[in-house]
Motif scaffolding. Structure first.
Motif, PDB file in Angstrom:
ATOM      1  N   GLU A 182       7.511  -0.702  -2.985  1.00 47.26           N
ATOM      2  CA  GLU A 182       6.171  -0.256  -2.634  1.00 47.26           C
ATOM      3  C   GLU A 182       5.533   0.609  -3.710  1.00 47.26           C
ATOM      4  N   GLU A 238       4.188   6.738   0.247  1.00 49.65           N
ATOM      5  CA  GLU A 238       5.538   6.894  -0.290  1.00 49.65           C
ATOM      6  C   GLU A 238       5.928   8.356  -0.478  1.00 49.65           C
ATOM      7  N   GLY A 270      -0.999   3.616  -0.777  1.00 45.02           N
ATOM      8  CA  GLY A 270       0.411   3.247  -0.859  1.00 45.02           C
ATOM      9  C   GLY A 270       1.246   4.341  -1.499  1.00 45.02           C
ATOM     10  N   VAL A 315       0.206  -1.806   1.654  1.00 48.21           N
ATOM     11  CA  VAL A 315       1.341  -2.236   0.832  1.00 48.21           C
ATOM     12  C   VAL A 315       2.654  -2.151   1.606  1.00 48.21           C
ATOM     13  N   GLN A 316       2.857  -1.099   2.375  1.00 43.73           N
ATOM     14  CA  GLN A 316       4.127  -0.933   3.075  1.00 43.73           C
ATOM     15  C   GLN A 316       4.284  -1.897   4.242  1.00 43.73           C
TER      16      GLN A 316
END
Length: 66
Positions: A42, A23, A19, A32-33
């Protein structure tokens, strides 16, 4: 139980790391995204997963082997 805690810690660590990697590099990896509820959060969710992984590893280390 120790092996299960270590496995869950590994999964949390990998997902948190992926994650954060997503990012900062904009690679399309990780779980997560993909959760719409966490839109815009996130980075915090990924950091929380990494901290959770550390906690799971610490708990697993304190347990006796099964």
């Amino acid at each position: 139980m120790k092996a299960l805690l270590e496995f869950l810690g590994l999964i949390a660590l990998v997902q948190g790391g992926m994650g954060l990697l997503h990012e900062f590099t904009d690679w399309k990896i990780g779980f997560v995204q993909r959760i719409d509820l966490l839109d815009g959060l996130e980075v915090y969710a990924s950091i929380t997963l990494v901290v959770l992984a550390c906690a799971l590893f610490a708990v697993a280390e304190r347990r006796r082997p099964d």
